[in-house]
Structures are given as structure tokens and as C-alpha cells.
Design a protein around this motif. Sequence first.
Motif, PDB file in Angstrom:
ATOM      1  N   UNK A 272     -34.836  -5.221 -16.525  1.00 58.75           N
ATOM      2  CA  UNK A 272     -34.168  -4.134 -17.230  1.00 58.75           C
ATOM      3  C   UNK A 272     -32.926  -3.697 -16.463  1.00 58.75           C
TER       4      UNK A 272
ATOM      5  N   UNK B 112     -31.320  -0.975 -16.107  1.00 58.17           N
ATOM      6  CA  UNK B 112     -31.306   0.309 -15.397  1.00 58.17           C
ATOM      7  C   UNK B 112     -32.376   0.394 -14.315  1.00 58.17           C
ATOM      8  N   UNK B 113     -33.572  -0.053 -14.666  1.00 56.73           N
ATOM      9  CA  UNK B 113     -34.674   0.145 -13.737  1.00 56.73           C
ATOM     10  C   UNK B 113     -35.063  -1.137 -13.010  1.00 56.73           C
TER      11      UNK B 113
ATOM     12  N   UNK C 296     -37.057  -3.222 -13.960  1.00 57.10           N
ATOM     13  CA  UNK C 296     -38.439  -3.614 -14.251  1.00 57.10           C
ATOM     14  C   UNK C 296     -38.452  -4.931 -15.017  1.00 57.10           C
TER      15      UNK C 296
ATOM     16  N   UNK D  99     -27.452   8.938 -22.770  1.00 55.35           N
ATOM     17  CA  UNK D  99     -27.556  10.399 -22.706  1.00 55.35           C
ATOM     18  C   UNK D  99     -26.683  10.996 -23.784  1.00 55.35           C
TER      19      UNK D  99
ATOM     20  N   UNK E 134     -21.136  14.043 -16.890  1.00 51.82           N
ATOM     21  CA  UNK E 134     -22.216  14.927 -16.449  1.00 51.82           C
ATOM     22  C   UNK E 134     -23.147  14.297 -15.426  1.00 51.82           C
TER      23      UNK E 134
ATOM     24  N   UNK F 259     -24.054  14.110 -11.791  1.00 56.33           N
ATOM     25  CA  UNK F 259     -23.728  14.868 -10.573  1.00 56.33           C
ATOM     26  C   UNK F 259     -23.251  13.925  -9.466  1.00 56.33           C
TER      27      UNK F 259
ATOM     28  N   UNK G  96     -40.054   0.314 -26.298  1.00 56.35           N
ATOM     29  CA  UNK G  96     -39.520  -0.506 -25.207  1.00 56.35           C
ATOM     30  C   UNK G  96     -38.906   0.379 -24.122  1.00 56.35           C
TER      31      UNK G  96
ATOM     32  N   UNK H 255     -39.878   0.646 -20.246  1.00 62.31           N
ATOM     33  CA  UNK H 255     -38.949   0.226 -19.190  1.00 62.31           C
ATOM     34  C   UNK H 255     -38.366   1.389 -18.406  1.00 62.31           C
ATOM     35  N   UNK H 256     -38.250   2.558 -19.044  1.00 70.03           N
ATOM     36  CA  UNK H 256     -37.555   3.656 -18.362  1.00 70.03           C
ATOM     37  C   UNK H 256     -38.356   4.953 -18.329  1.00 70.03           C
ATOM     38  N   UNK H 257     -39.529   4.961 -18.907  1.00 71.28           N
ATOM     39  CA  UNK H 257     -40.382   6.153 -18.951  1.00 71.28           C
ATOM     40  C   UNK H 257     -39.793   7.305 -19.752  1.00 71.28           C
TER      41      UNK H 257
ATOM     42  N   UNK I 189     -32.818   6.276 -20.883  1.00 70.11           N
ATOM     43  CA  UNK I 189     -31.901   6.756 -19.847  1.00 70.11           C
ATOM     44  C   UNK I 189     -32.432   6.370 -18.470  1.00 70.11           C
ATOM     45  N   UNK I 190     -31.526   6.339 -17.528  1.00 67.19           N
ATOM     46  CA  UNK I 190     -31.946   6.022 -16.168  1.00 67.19           C
ATOM     47  C   UNK I 190     -32.928   7.096 -15.711  1.00 67.19           C
ATOM     48  N   UNK I 191     -34.092   6.690 -15.228  1.00 69.25           N
ATOM     49  CA  UNK I 191     -35.072   7.704 -14.820  1.00 69.25           C
ATOM     50  C   UNK I 191     -34.523   8.610 -13.718  1.00 69.25           C
TER      51      UNK I 191
ATOM     52  N   UNK J  49     -31.768   9.969 -13.739  1.00 71.31           N
ATOM     53  CA  UNK J  49     -30.826  10.952 -14.279  1.00 71.31           C
ATOM     54  C   UNK J  49     -31.543  12.165 -14.865  1.00 71.31           C
TER      55      UNK J  49
ATOM     56  N   UNK K  35     -30.189  15.462 -13.699  1.00 72.78           N
ATOM     57  CA  UNK K  35     -28.740  15.682 -13.685  1.00 72.78           C
ATOM     58  C   UNK K  35     -28.335  17.054 -14.202  1.00 72.78           C
ATOM     59  N   UNK K  36     -29.036  17.486 -15.226  1.00 72.47           N
ATOM     60  CA  UNK K  36     -28.682  18.754 -15.868  1.00 72.47           C
ATOM     61  C   UNK K  36     -28.832  19.924 -14.906  1.00 72.47           C
TER      62      UNK K  36
ATOM     63  N   UNK L 131     -32.952  15.258 -20.884  1.00 68.76           N
ATOM     64  CA  UNK L 131     -31.836  14.326 -21.102  1.00 68.76           C
ATOM     65  C   UNK L 131     -30.928  14.784 -22.235  1.00 68.76           C
TER      66      UNK L 131
END
Lengths: 274, 689, 422, 653
Positions: A26, A28-29, A31, B1, B8, B10, D366, D370-372, D377-379, D381, D384-385, D411
Motif C-alpha cells: 500500500x 501510504x502504509x 502494508x 483528506x 493542513x 502540520x 480496502x 490498509x489504512x484503518x 488517509x495516512x494513519x 495524519x 493533524x487537525x 479526518x
Amino acid sequence: MLLSTPRSSADKTAIKVAVLLSVGSHPLTGRGRRAEQDARALEMALALPQADAQLIHAGRLNDESEPALRSYLGMGPQQMTLIQQPKQADVLPALEKHLRQLGPKLILCGSRAEAGEGSGLLPYLLAEKLGWPLISGLAAIESVDGSSATVLQALPRGQRRRLRVKLPALLTIDSAAPVARQSAFGPARRGQLAEVDAPVQMDTEQEGWEVQPARKRPKRLKIIKATSARDRFKAAAAKSEGSGGQVLKDITAAEGADAVLKLLMEEGVLRVSS
Amino acid sequence: MSQFDAIFQPIQIGNLTIRNRVVSTAHAEVYATDGGMTTDRYVKYYEEKAKGGCGLCICGGSSVVSIDSPQGWWSSVNLSTDRIIPHFQNLADAVHKHGGKIMIQITHMGRRSRWDGYDWSTLMSPSGIREPVHRSTCKTIEEEEIWRVIGDFAQAARRAKEGGLDGVELSAVHQHMIDQFWSPRVNKRTDEWGGSFENRMRFGMEVLKAVRAEVGRDFAVGMRICGDEFHPDGLTHDDMKQIAAYYDATGLLDFFGVIGSGCDTHNTLANVIPNMSFPPEPFLHLAAGIKEVVKIPVIHAQNIKDPNQAQRILEGGYVDLVGMTRAHIADPHIIAKIKMGQIDQIRQCVGANYCIDRQYQGLDVLCIQNAATSREHMGVPHIIEKTEGIKRKVVVVGGGPAGMEAARVAAERGHDVTLFEGKDQLGGQITTASKAPQRDQIAGITRWYQLELARLKVDLRLGTYADEPTIKDLRPDIVVLAVGGKPFVQQMPEWGADEGLIVSSWDVLDGKVEPGKNVLIYDTICEFTGMSVADYLSEKGAKVELVTDDIKPGAAVGGTTFPTYYRSLYAKEVILTSDLALHKVYREGDQLVAVLENEYTGQMEERVVDQVVVENGVRPDEALYYALKHQSLNKGQIDLESLYAIKPQPSLSESTEGDSFLLFRIGDCTAPRNTHAAIYDALRLCKDF
Amino acid sequence: MSDIIRRDPRKAWIARNRLHPEHASVLAELGMGDAQPAQWMGPNGVMRKDPHRVGFIGPAGIKRIDRSGVQGAPGQVQARSTAAQDTRTAVLIAEPAFHIVVVPDMAGGRLSAHDRDLLGLARQMADKNASAQGAVVAIVFGELKEDSWGEAGIDRLLHLSDAALEGYSPEYRIAILSAAERELKPRYWLFPDSSLGGGDLGRRLSVRIGERAATQVWQVDLESETPRCTGRGAAGRKDITRDLPRVLLALAECGEPVSDTRHEAQAIQLQQPLPEQLVRIEDLGAVAVDPASVALSEAEFILSGGNGVRDWDGFHQAARVLGATEGASRVAVDDGFMARDRQVGATGTWVTARVYMAVGISGAIQHLQGIQSCDKVIAINMDPGCDMIKRADLAVIGDSGEILSELVKRVDGLKQENRDVA
Amino acid sequence: MLNIILPVLIFAALALAVVGAVRRISLWRQGRPSPVSLLAGLAAMPRRYLVDLHHVVGRDSYISNTHVATAGGFVAAAVLAILVHGLQLESRILAWALLAATTSMFVGALFVAKRRVNPPSRLSKGPWMRLPKSLMAFSLAFFLITLPAAGILPHGFGGWVLALLLVALVVWGLGEMFFGMTWGGPMKHAFAGALHLAWHRRAERFGGGRSTGLKPLNLDDPNATLGVEKPADFTWNQLLGFDACVQCGRCEAVCPAFAAGQPLNPKKLIQDMVVGLAGGSDAHYAGSPYPGKPVGEHQGDAHSPIVAREGKALVDAETLWSCTTCRACVEECPMMIEHVDAIVDMRRFLTLERGETPNKGAEVIDNLIATDNPGGFAPTARMNWAADLNLPVLAEVKRTDVLLWLGDGAFDMRNQRTLRAFVKVLRAAGINFAVLGNEERDSGDVARRLGDEATFQSLARRNIATLAKYSFRSIVTCDPHSFHVLKNEYGELGGEYVVHHHTTFIGKLHEDKKLNLRGWKGGKVTYHDPCYLGRYNGEYEAPRAVLRALGIEVAEMERSGFRSRCCGGGGGAPITDIPGKQRIPDMRMEDIRETGAELVAVGCPQCTAMLEGVVEPRPEIRDIAELVADALIEQADAVDATAKKPQVEEALA
């Protein structure tokens, strides 16, 4: 439970299609997962009427790779052949041997692996070894008969071109191909991973390589070579202007349309043939 | 996002986490008017940005560290005394309260200042070379003074830290002391502070070391540099890469701010704050070039005004943070609006440079289109609250800046607003101004109002001249007149306006008259319009001479704007002539003869041309006002004490039931001024409707 | 007015005195010479000036004003600075020490930016050793529109064009490249690692000649002891650095395009005839795709509408008939005629179209920025002075509605013809 | 004569009823086993009927009273008739009692008949139209034949003609009421209903309890069926429950998908299950169809797939994917049938076995794998907020009082405003709280509602393992979906927590005088109950109490509280996105507009997103946390409590 209608290799009308599958990653991760393009290749094989899809992976079976490999089985096929190969092995000889035994009409695979070297050379090497024609970047297989396949190749900018290729052939699948069907938990869990032993040849050349995380590389902005300060400034702050364009004034709309049409035809962006 | 996720994300600067990638970069605010101390106005100005979501504010452009770097001209912050510390605490608290971070730019200006104020200090520079923009002469700095200034930098940084600020940015840009040492253009020393690369770097390096030693590792220290001076004998992009890498290698810095262009000539100065004639982010490649050779985050500002643009730059990985400084002056809530999905409600900077051009005249920074900016401390609101009182029928006449703002504010208050505009589009004089080459972006002001008025459901009556019966038919409670004025070309009968010998600048820009081939423009005002008409006509191929009786054409155009006009006008061989008054115009055959009189000698001379354009400003259009004045409850009068105190008009408490109404006039139809004045008129009057 | 004396004895004297510095201008003024003066006496006795005429072009080609009056050539000041001269030096490599073969993509019949980057890299590799310079050979196929081969850094050009090379003909092309391999024995082969084109051909050649190609290469280090290259692996998440192989598939921006030199681009030919080819892959031609399905940023042909469009239905119809992807200016979006995601420009989408057709768009600076990498720009506009016209390769001044509807008629006609033929 | 015929008839009818019952029970027993205490259930049944069920029935007082008279009369009459006429017990008292019972039943039947004159569309027609007549036949016949026994009329009155007539009536009445009850007529509801109450799979629901969490699948057994493919894959008591349906259509009336014209009608779905368990087609169904799907085209049996791979079977997949799992049907069902369980069971099969989660479903799953998080989104991130909030993170502080569970709203830029507002409130109240930060994962709610039990359990187990590392007293979340899952569905996987919805928590803070709030100055406000807070967890009061504390008098919508209409955002419905004639949020916004409110207070990120998706102009949508944060009087402002807060404040950054 019969979740897909398997076609036995005894079925005379079935076209044997080998699908080469790898363990993806993946973005991003990182995995493990089914590789995007390989999954599309499998989708293409499964969607092909009369195809007897044979799933093949050359590599290792371990806790990391198993869920990813099973996610191909989650698309419906009941079995995948796993050609045992250690890490850093050159899988080509093993694959070649297996494929010669299997004797498919078509070999499908993604254009490029998501892990490792990912050079996209493997299908070409395989096609060269087998002496088969290869078409890269497929978006669709339109039809297959005993001797040839008609396919759509994905061109840049969303364009398509129709090709016909003599069988047997090797086809690589692009991200423009239809998205792979969902992988379901049940069939993934039930599917068989049939391991076969194969000769091992290590890829020693890779030992001399340095592998690092990819360095971010922004796209080039402008190349300013001017040496004088004023010219450097002008090049930086210049408005985007063409030079020497043709300006047609005081003409009729028809004349204007003719001029535009001529340029469009010259540039080949008008498709009036269909 | 979201489509703006890169904004956004950081980021860490040193030990500091910045909540997003948007920075309000250092600029001189001209609000530290209390002897260099940050005032209430100063604090509220930055608080508003933090409240609006800005990630990092770097305040105090060119704030001085030493007693002999005079801060008089633009009232910069004075860090040469511990008196500043409690002021900083107010500032830091105000920004931190809203999750923002704040740093200050510190510097010794060296030769780049004026000596004729405050303590009348002696200016210093590495080799005593005069600085042209400030017309300043200076002495050659002595070794003892060098070490004193280095110590001053460290002490200033300590004061910033003790005041609770999050960091300091060392200014090594704009030809301040540090980069004066860097640049062989002005550093001609032969001692250890000049000559070789290391020697030229020494002063900055000693400053950096001293600052770091004083504040420790746990305080952000950055450096603002330029990416290419664009001076023939100045530092090039490659030089700057070498310099940036050199300082980066020390590990003492936490970030770089990079901008394009030097600015010790009028011409280069205009590049530093690119006005509307520049393309978007013209110097990004320079900042990206620096980023390639350094490890720490790079901030880049210069013509980044739009969220999509910011996202694209950040996503592309060219720099780590984007400066959106003027964007924040125009709309301090820009980040909040991006987050709320209100992109179309962002009041976008148009690059008119009213802010910076005021600053270069030593005036406080104001926004051409947002009259609330920097008036937060007075109670001028950025967000107009709905009225809790009665809902009124408000009729606004005139769709120029004053009228549009009046309609917007009244509608935000929740009133039922009708806006009349005689032309078939909004904008008034902004529309005319936008017709000139390089000036089309000013129409962005109108663009925002158009979107806002539609959102607020203002009843727009375009192409409709409102007369007395039309207005009274609507039974208004309040009538706001913002009908503007007309070009005043009749002032001297000898000019021959009535005989049709001359045309007005508006006639030309609005396309009412064909451009001549050989044109004399006579401009008594010396602001944008005259220059614009000259640019417009020469662009159309006319041979143009721009004449004024003032000291130079365009004399009243600000320091970052006249150079871009000059670039365009000189390139098109427009003749700029001063000190001649237009005496009369007469016809000779199919030609016109303009008789000009030298202001100082009375000497007459003539020009034979085919078109004479006169720019003599605007005369208010008062007819409608006088038709309505005596019928109104308040006789058209505005209570000035309330107005100036940002208080409601006393007349608003009177009942406007039945036929009675209140009448106010604003903008140029009161007295011709500028866009900001028109908008400020409207905002402060209408915010309490 | 008429009583103002118009005779000027001083001038009359000057007109007679050839050595007087103002002689020429006075002559001109009095209608006695061929040059016009910068100032002269008007009929009312007031001096008339034409400030545009002050000065003359001096010997250095720069405008000169000589108030001493010693020199003067009034009337010559109008000449504006001439176009920048071509300062590139011509490079001839007659006896190359080796060959580097580049196989550019030639998308649309022209060298793409990617191709030029690659040629820049090839140049760098060829010129590394000044004493044993190599030649950059470009092998190109099919019908082409390019005419700046030499400026792109090509020393030798092998151009092959026959009917079998049109369309997708990788096996034929590989046969040609294999022949070139035999004849030229190139030190390096360079291909753009594009999704088709070079990416496909390069891999084919590499397996054919048994060289393990380096792919997705973005950096070549010629300075190290043995030249090395760095390319992307693992779907772009890894950088792999290795010794430079003979076959290189490189990404865009792998090198800087050639700009300082001009090369010979001498045409060459293969010596040996090509073996007969078994055609296993047959190109059945392009397939029409729905332009709306192509992302704006990728679209090949964009029809973009702005403030000047009055007939939006006509505009949409034109886009449909032309098979163009629709774009818009910010104003058109603000005014609600187009969706926000269609906005082109620095504040919207950057586009890369082969042909960008701007209808009724005056060309705000942000918009122009966003279309800077488009190949050909067509502008249809009422205002001949607008910036879009300056940017355009072809500008038609006139009513956009009428021009578009005429265009639609023609294209419909062409389509009909084709149908009739088929 | 009657003396002989009546016992024969009565016992014959009873015998037939037993035959019918055996057949019905055997149909139910096709289902999978489900352990239930049979005797205890039977013993609890009367109370469940009289109290729990009646509580639901009582919401419609007309039919409730009618049912008391009819059903009560019938039960008494049946027992008495067996005694008086079957066993021929000579007792005037019994006879009089029977007269009274039949009278009551008859009067009730009259009201039933009245309801059947122009019945509302939600009621099924067909055999149900004859039921009042059958009731009347039964009651009238037994009334008349009892008159002699009561001594009102002489025996043999009326002669054989009348006797014959009466016998005919008795046969009709007994046939419908006894035999029909078990074989499959409208009266089946009484028999199946009673047993369904006795052996309900969620016994917790009775006695004021609540049971809304989905039951886990056993994934450890590779041979266990994953979800429900065929009717026989339901548990036997689920099948029994389907049979209890009275086709009153209350579920249909409240179903948001049905109202929106999506192809779902909960009543029809249950009836299709009944068709499925007995075999046949839906041609005899006499109620409202699935919108856009004609009746009579679907058929099935207990051992055939419910959803066909191609073509039609018992139910189309899109019917199952139209459900928002809002539980309005379950809440309204007088027979306490569990529609949502059934739907999710069938979805489980489609997702886990067939991999046929429609539209964005596959992508979301999926992403979760893969990202929970569902957005992919990237886990890293997730926080970030909150970069500027310095939130304590459990990985660092290890223990806290309150764990703030962020949910995937972290997110989403809109939901970030709510979270920021709630953080502000927590801080103002001086609460010791912390977050999991990037260690948090999606709760698994969406995966589970989409039928992906495997991904749900994977997420849940990993979350539970993470939570086990730290010490906290309670979990608070602004997301009712996370709230529900953490509170009600993690337990079976070993995660037991005290969980609060933020409105409940704020309510408590206010009660404890920890918040200093200024009065409301805005216009009219209404409140929208999130399904997963209200119906799923019974929290209707706390949000309203908080609004009252702000000085807001809620202008209630007609459908509020337990009757609240779903926003359309639950159960993965926005992901599977089955088209209808209109959008559910648009209908809900219409409900909101009817109150004349300028602002609607919400307490769920899904509701916020769905309602904000309605095109403007529309009332403003604010989370209760935002309203409270706005109204906070902070120390600094306390001096000038009337100062207006700029609206931008909570939007921030």
C-alpha cells in the motif's frame, strides 16, 4: 460451496490464461496487499468468457505474504499455484519452466510490481524467452478466439487503440484497465495455495545496488540559463507569451473556422473517423 | 483528506509544531507607533490572523536590534531594550490563545534606512556605500561596532524569547546588515569581514552563533534570504545556494525564508512584493532551488494568494511552507474559510499593493479592499453580526466599491437590500481601472463582491439608474447614496472639453473613444489612472506623451507599483514630461494643438497631436443627494463623532416607519478619494444598521 | 491667430549654414530636407516639440542624444531593439569516439519535453570527455513535424518512415533498433520511460540484446569512478542506485535540455536491409473515447470558455462534436456557467493539452500561467489586443458563437464523409 | 344436534391446529440452532406480551384498545368455548362469561372492520381484509350458540336451519381462528407471535432492557457459514420472528429508505422471508411493494439463495443495501421483529462470501484494511487537525480520567470543528482527558454494517488491545456510531468500557456546574436525534437538557425522539448509495424546515455531513458541542459576558 463456476482444464473450449500475481504494497502504509495492476489482470482473466484462469505466484509464503496472496483468491478462484522462490531469487527461470509446462494461450500480469525493483522488465524477459508477442499497457481484452486476441491498449491522455495479437501472447495490464472486483473473506480463506518446488537462481546483480527510500523530487519549474541579472529577472517574471502567432482579423466566421479546422487537423486532435 | 490536505499537514520547525503550512511572513506593519513597542492595534492585527487559522505569523518586518538602526520611518519594533518584553508577552498570548505561533524578524538595517529621525543615528555599512532607495549615506562600520551589533542580535533574540515569542527570523535579505556583508556589491572590505566567501559570511555566522548561544537550541531561529538579487553585480542564485548550504550546514538554523530579488533600487524593490502585473509565484523556482540544497524547512512568499495555488505548490514539494501575507491582509480568515469549504467567500488579495505602498511612505498598512484589517482594535468587524434590532429596507444607489460594500454589510446585518447600478455590471471605477494593461486583476475586488452579494441575496438592479420616485417606491428605511462622480475635465474652459477637443481618461479606458495615434495625456492627479491610460494607449499602438504639471508623472503611485508602470511605459517609448501645465487646446486642420506652459518659467510650447486625454480626477455626482436630502429624517447628515468612534449613528434610533427614511452618502459622491476610503466609509457606517 | 509672425530669420540663417549643428533639422522643418526635426517653431510663435523624435541611433546601435549638437540624425529613433540573436554555438562532431542512441517518443510528431531532457542527458554523456566526444544519434519513426533536431542536441538522425511504422509496431521497430545495435554498437541506449513509446521499446530492446536496463532513472552520475544511475523502484517508493547499464530508461527531467549549442543532425541510414518481419501484432487504429472521461489536467484537446462566450449551449455542442474536454476561465466559473472543477489556470487546474482552444478568454495572468505547457493555443476573441491573442499560435478575431458553429458544421461534414466512405 | 357437532368441530379444529403447528414448527426448525431457554421463555411470555409488547402497541391507542377487546375476547372465548361447547360443561356462569367474551370480541371486530374501511396504505390487504369478518363470524356464532346455555334462549331455538347456519359460522370461525392460526392465515401472528416473544433472540429487550448491538460471527470456525445466504441460514428463532409479523406496516411507515423511494420496505422484506421459509413466490403479498419493484417476480425457498448472482431470487441485493440500519422499523414493530439483524446477516453473506458490496463499499473496506480508516488517509495524519491543541496522548501520559475517542471525523474538516469545540468544552470544565492519537483506528462500525465482520473484528480486536495498554475511567466520543460500537459491540470481543456520548457528558458537566454558559441569542432551534444515540442507546434526554441549559427551547420536529427520522447516513448507506426517488437527508431537512427553525442542533458527524449536504438555502447545522463552546464564558471574557463571539472562532484552524 461453489462460489464461482470453475472451468476444469478438461473443458476443451476453455482458453487457458495464466495470471502472474505479486505481493503488492500500500502506497501510504506499506502494508501488503494484492498489487493493483496484477489484481486488474486477474479481473480481466476472470471476466473473460471461456477463460480458465490459472493463478501463479513466484515467491515465498509467509505471514506477510499470505494475506496478500489470499486476497487474490478472495476474488473467486479456488486455487493459486505458488512457485517457491526465496527472497532475491531471479524468478524468471522458475516461471518459464512452470509456464512451459502449463502451456497457456495467454499470460496476463500487471505492468510493474509494487515492491522490489519494480522495473517492469519481467514480462518482457518472459515473452522473449517464450518467443511470444507482448503487448503492454492493456485497458481491455475485447475478444479472444483460438488464434488471436483483440485488445484495447491504453495510451497517454486517456486515449485507446485497438490491437490484434496472435496467440499465444503475453499481455501486461495498465491502471487504465477496469478495477478489480472486491476480494471476499470467505473464498480468500478457503482458497488453496498449491505450493510447487522449482529451481532457484539467485539474482546476484542486485547485490551491488544501493536501495534507499525515494527522495522527493519536485517537478522542474523553469530553466533559466540567462547570465545577466536583468535577463534572469525577465525570464522569471515574464508573462507567458507565444511568439509569432498568426492573428486573423476582419475575416468571416467561415474563414476563421477553416483556419481553426486546419490547425486541429494538423495537430491530429480531431477524430472524425468514427 | 480534502483537496487542500497539503495545506493542513502540520510541520515541525525546530521543536515547534506549526499547525498548517501557511505563514504570514514578516512585513513592516507601521503599527509599533509607540516608540517601537507593539501596540494594542499591533496585537489585535496578529490575533485576528491566528484566530483565522494562520499557522505561523512572523511579525515585525525589519525590527531592529540596535539603538543605531533607526526604526523611525516605518515604526518597526524596537528590540534594543528590555522594555519590549512585556509587550511581546501580550502579543504571544493573543496568538497562542488561538493555536497560532508567532516569531519576529530581527535585523540591523545597516545602510538601508534613513538617518533623519528619532536619535538621528549614523548609518553604517560594511563599506559605506550609499543605498539608493532610502537615499541614505552611511559610514564604514568599525570592528568594535561589528561586535556590538552581533551582541545586539543576541540580546534581541533573548528579549523575543523572554517575551514568549516562538522564534526569531534573522533578516539577511533586502540588503540589511547581514547580506550587506555577503554581497561583494557593497562589501569592499579587505579585512577579515570582506573579500573571500568565508570572510563575507563571517558577520552572519557570528550573529547566528551569538543568537544560538543566547537562546539555546529550544527556540526557533530562522533566516530570511533572497534567492537571486537580480543586480548585475549582486549575488546570483548559485551564490545564494552556496550561502544557504553554508549556513544550513552549521545545524544552528531551523528554517529559511526565501524570496526572489534584491531591493536596494526602486526597480528591484518592486519585485519583492510583486504587484498585480506579475504572474503567480514568479520566484518559486528560486526558493525551490534553495530547498534542494538545504535540509531545514523553506518558507516562500511572493504572489501566493489562492488556496489552490498554495496546495499545488506544497503538494509539488517545491517548498515546505507558503507565505500568504497579503492574502491575510485582505482576509485574515482565509484559512478558516478554506476549512469551512467557503472558498468563494475568501476575499482574495488582488495585488493592488495599497498596503505596501502605504508602508513605503511611512504610513500604516491598510488593505485596499478590507477596511477592517488592522482596525480590529477600534472595533471594526471582519465578521458582520446579524442585527438583533429591526429588519430594515435598505436601498443602496451605486455599484462601485462604496455601494457594493454598503450593500454587503447591510445584507450581512440581515436587512432587505436593493442595490441600483446604472451600468450593466458592478464595479464602478474598479471596472474602468481594470481595463488597463497589467491592471486587470483589480477586478478581483468586484468579483468577490459579486459572489458575496449573490450569496446574501441582495436584490441587484443592474442597468437601472435610480431616480427619486424609483427609490421612494421601495419605501426604504435607509437610503445609501454611493453614486460616485464624473471625470472633471471642464475645470478649464480653454481645454475645450465642451467643444470636444479633449477626452477624459475614463472615455479612453471604457472604450468610449477610439485610441488616437499620436496622443498627449495631461495628468494633474499623477495616480494610477494617468499611467494606466498611457499604458493602455501605447499598448494599442499610439505614440504617447504623458505630461503633468506635477513633479513627475505618476508621482502619487506607490513605490512597488510605479516601477512596473515604468517598465511598461519606457518599453513602449512613452514620453514622460513633468512641470508643464495644459494651457489650452485648439484645432488646426485635422490635428489638435495642445499649448503647454512651463510651471516654473511660464515658457509656452506646443504639441501637435490627434488626441488629447485629460486626467483631472473626479467631481462628485450630487444631484440625487440634493433631491432626497430634505425629505430625509437626518437631512443626509452623518454624525462624525459616532462614525469616527466606530459607533452607531444616533439617527438609527429614529423611527423610519411610513415614508420617512434616513439618507447617507458615501464614497466619491461625497468627496473623491480612493477605493479604500469608499469601502471604509461604507463599512463603518453600515455595520450598525 | 493669423497675425502671429511665422518667419524666423534665425532659421533662415541656419538653413543657409551647413555647418550649423541644427542645419539638418531646420532644413527638415522648412521642408527643405528629408528628416523631420524634434522641435520647430509653430505658426503662433510657440515652439513645437515632438519629444518622440529626440535623439538618433548611434554607432553602437543604441539611441543617442547629443545636446552639443555635434551629432544628430533625427528621425531615426523609432527603431526598437532588434530580436535577440541566436547565440548558440554550432558543434560538429565529425569523427565520434562512440555513439549514444536516443529513441525519443515524438508524441504528436514533435520532440516532447521528456525527449529533450533525455537528449540533454545524452549530450552530457557524449561530451563527458572533451577529447573523445561521442555522437548523439536519434532514431525516429514515422511522419514528423519536428524541425529543431540540431538545437535539441542531435548529431546524427536516423529517420525511418514507412507505412508499417505508423501506429503500434514495436516488433518492427525492435528489428530496426537491433540492426542499429549491430551497425552502430552504441555505448548507451537511452529511452524515455514513458507509459508506452520508449518505456515499451526500451524494455523490448533491453531483453533482446540481453542488457538489464535501468528503469525509471532520474539521475545519472558521470563523475563517480564508474558511472552510476539512480532510478525509482517499488512503485516509486524506493531509489535504486546502480552502475550504469547500456540501456537506460529515464524519467522526465533526467537531464537539462540542450540550449547552448546547435548540432549537425546529419541524416544517416542503416547499411543492411531489414529482415522480413512476421507481423504478430496488428494495429486496428484509434478508438474514440469520451472526452469528458479524460481528466482536465491530462486532456489532449481542451475547448475552454470564458467571459466572452454568449451561447453556452453552442459551446457545449462544439465540445461534443470536436471531441474536446471542456475547460473554463475563472469568470465563467464565477458566473455559474461552468463547474468549479473545470477552472483552468494557476488558481484552478494546470493543463498540458496538445491543443488549447480559448474562446472568449482574455487571458488573465493566472490563466496564462496555467496553460503555459500547452503546445498549441488557439484563441477566438473579439478583442485583438487581449493577452490571450499574444499567447496564441492562431488567433481568430470575431464572434465566437458564429465561428464555433461554422466549425461544428465542418467537422460534422467531415464525419459524414468518413461514414459515407466507410 | 349442536351438542354433538360442536365438540366434534372444536376438537377437529384443535387437532388441525396441532397439525398446522407441527408443520409451522418444522419450517422454523429449518433454521440454524440458537440456544434459548424454552421453558423460561414460555414462562416470561405473558409478561413480555402484556407489558413490553403492549408498550409498543399502545402507541396506536385505537388499534391497541381494539386489540385488547378482540384478542382478549378471543382468548377468553376460545377457552370458554372449549369448556362450554367442547367439553359440554354445564355452567351458566361459564356461559355468561362466554357471552361476555364473544361480545367483547365482536365489538373489537367491529373496530377492526372499521379500520379496514379505507385502510392506510401501510396495512396489507388480501386475507387481512377478511379477518374482521372471520372474527365476527367466530364471535357471533359462539355468542348465538351460547345463548341457550346461558338460559337466554331455549335449546333448539330456531330449528335446524338456524343450527346449520350457526354451524357454518362456527366452522368459518374455528377454521380461521384455530387452524388458520398455525397453518398460515392472518391469525398466524398470534401463535408465532406468542412463541416469538417467548423465544426472542434478544431476551434483553424485555423488561425495559435494550439490546441493539449486532451479534458477532464466529470467524474462527472455517466451516461456519458467513452470514445468511438462504432462509435456512437464519437461526430458527429468527425464522419464527418473521412469522410473527402482522403486516401492520408500521415499519414501512417509518422506513426512511421506503419514503425516499429506495427499493426497500421492511414489511415486505419480512414477508419475503416468510415466503422463503415456506417456499413460493411473493405473488400473494398484498401490501406496498418495494418502491419500483413489482410484486410477483420474486420467489424462493428455504434452501435457495435469497439473493441471486444473476437474475432474480427472493430479494434483490439493492433492497438489502438500501437500509440505513436506523432501527426505526425495529422500534416501531409491535411484534418486536429484528429487521436490522436480518438485513446485516444477509449483507454479511454478500460481502464476506461474494464480495459484492456495492459502489464505494469495496473501496471503503480496502481502505479500512490498509489504512484503518474508511477514507484511505495516512494513519499518521489522524492528529493533524489538532496540531495546535497540544492534546495529551495516551501513549505518553499512560493514564487519564477520560479518553476522548475521536472517530474518523478527525479526518474531516467539518467534524474537526466539532472536535475542537468539544476539546474547548472539556478544557473549560477542567477535565483530565487524553486521546489515543495516531494509535486510534476506525471503530469498525461501517465495516460491520457493510457486512464485513472480518474487518470489523480485526479493527475491534486491535483497538481493544491498544486500549488495554492504558488506564482510563471512561470513554467519551462525539460520534454516536463509535459510541454504540464501543459500548455495545466490543463487549463480546472482550472490550468492556464505560462510554459516553459527548452530549451526555456535557450534560453532566453542566449538572456539576462545571460550565459557565451564556444565554442563547439566536433564532429558533430544533434538534435532530441521531439513530445510533437515540434508538440504539436510548439517549434522547441529555442533548435536550444541554440545549435547555443553553437557554434554547427546542422546537421539536414531528418525528423526534424514538420516532426521529434517519439522516440517511447510517449503515454505510452513503457508501452503497442505492438510488431512490429522493434523498433521505432532503426529507429530513424538510422536517426541520417545518419547525421554522433557523438552526438544527445535531450530535453526530454523519448527520452533520448528510444534512450539510442538502443544498442551500437551508437552516444552519451545528453540533451541540459547537453551540456549547460558543456559549462558554471564559475567564478572559467573563468581564464582558455579553460580548459577541466571532463565528469564525470555532472554525479554526
